[in-house]
Enzyme design. Structure first.
Site, mmCIF file in Angstrom:
data_model
loop_
_atom_site.group_PDB
_atom_site.id
_atom_site.type_symbol
_atom_site.label_atom_id
_atom_site.label_comp_id
_atom_site.label_asym_id
_atom_site.label_seq_id
_atom_site.Cartn_x
_atom_site.Cartn_y
_atom_site.Cartn_z
ATOM 1 N N CYS A 1 0.633 -1.048 -0.156
ATOM 2 C CA CYS A 1 -0.109 0.097 -0.174
ATOM 3 C C CYS A 1 0.846 1.314 0.050
ATOM 4 O O CYS A 1 2.022 1.068 -0.083
ATOM 5 C CB CYS A 1 -0.934 -0.225 1.000
ATOM 6 N N CYS B 1 -2.114 1.299 -4.099
ATOM 7 C CA CYS B 1 -1.062 2.109 -4.372
ATOM 8 C C CYS B 1 -1.008 2.467 -5.688
ATOM 9 O O CYS B 1 -0.053 2.902 -6.231
ATOM 10 C CB CYS B 1 0.141 1.252 -4.024
ATOM 11 N N CYS C 1 2.875 0.505 -8.158
ATOM 12 C CA CYS C 1 3.442 -0.360 -8.084
ATOM 13 C C CYS C 1 4.113 -1.062 -9.203
ATOM 14 O O CYS C 1 3.477 -1.084 -10.138
ATOM 15 C CB CYS C 1 2.299 -1.579 -7.333
#
Length: 140
Positions: free
Chosen positions: A14, A88, A92
């Site tokens: 996250c 996120c 990512c």
């Protein structure tokens, strides 16, 4: 004599690595035991784990007070079999051959423990579902 299958590696990601990903990693560690390798990280890690998250996890008997947010690295993603993102977005990194799951969960940042409890409970259920998908029997 057959060799045992390698343990699956799961990475929870996250933004701040201070709430959802910490809870996911803690539940998977508790429920998966030594049958799974668990990591968590954040694209922009906070200085500390959210105190309301620490309190909510303590209520279910899991102490994460000593955990610290970690920065997301390319190596962590590359060495994981399953990457679970929790809000996120594009931060990512994506690599072929990995299983990506995006868990849509409210962000506990700035929330009190009353708001964190339902997020915690949803994460526990999703971790239990993940273990079943991986063919791992939950420890508790």
């Amino acid at each position: 004599m057959s060799t045992p299958a390698p343990r699956p590696s799961v990475l929870f990601v996250c933004v701040h690595n201070a709430g959802r990903s910490q809870m996911g990693a803690a539940f998977l560690t508790r429920l998966g035991g030594d049958q799974v390798e668990v990591r968590s990280a954040g694209s922009a890690p906070a200085d500390a784990v959210n105190p309301a998250v620490v309190q909510a996890m303590a209520e279910v008997g899991i102490d994460i007070s000593a955990e610290t947010p970690k920065v997301l690295t390319t190596e962590a993603v590359q060495s994981s079999d399953v990457v679970i993102t929790m809000g996120c977005g594009d931060a990512c990194p994506v690599f072929p051959g990995k299983q990506y799951l995006d868990w849509q969960l409210d962000d506990p940042a700035g929330q009190g423990v009353d708001a964190v409890r339902p997020i915690r409970d949803a994460i526990e259920q999703q971790v239990r579902d993940l273990l079943a998908e991986l063919g791992i029997t939950a420890a508790v």
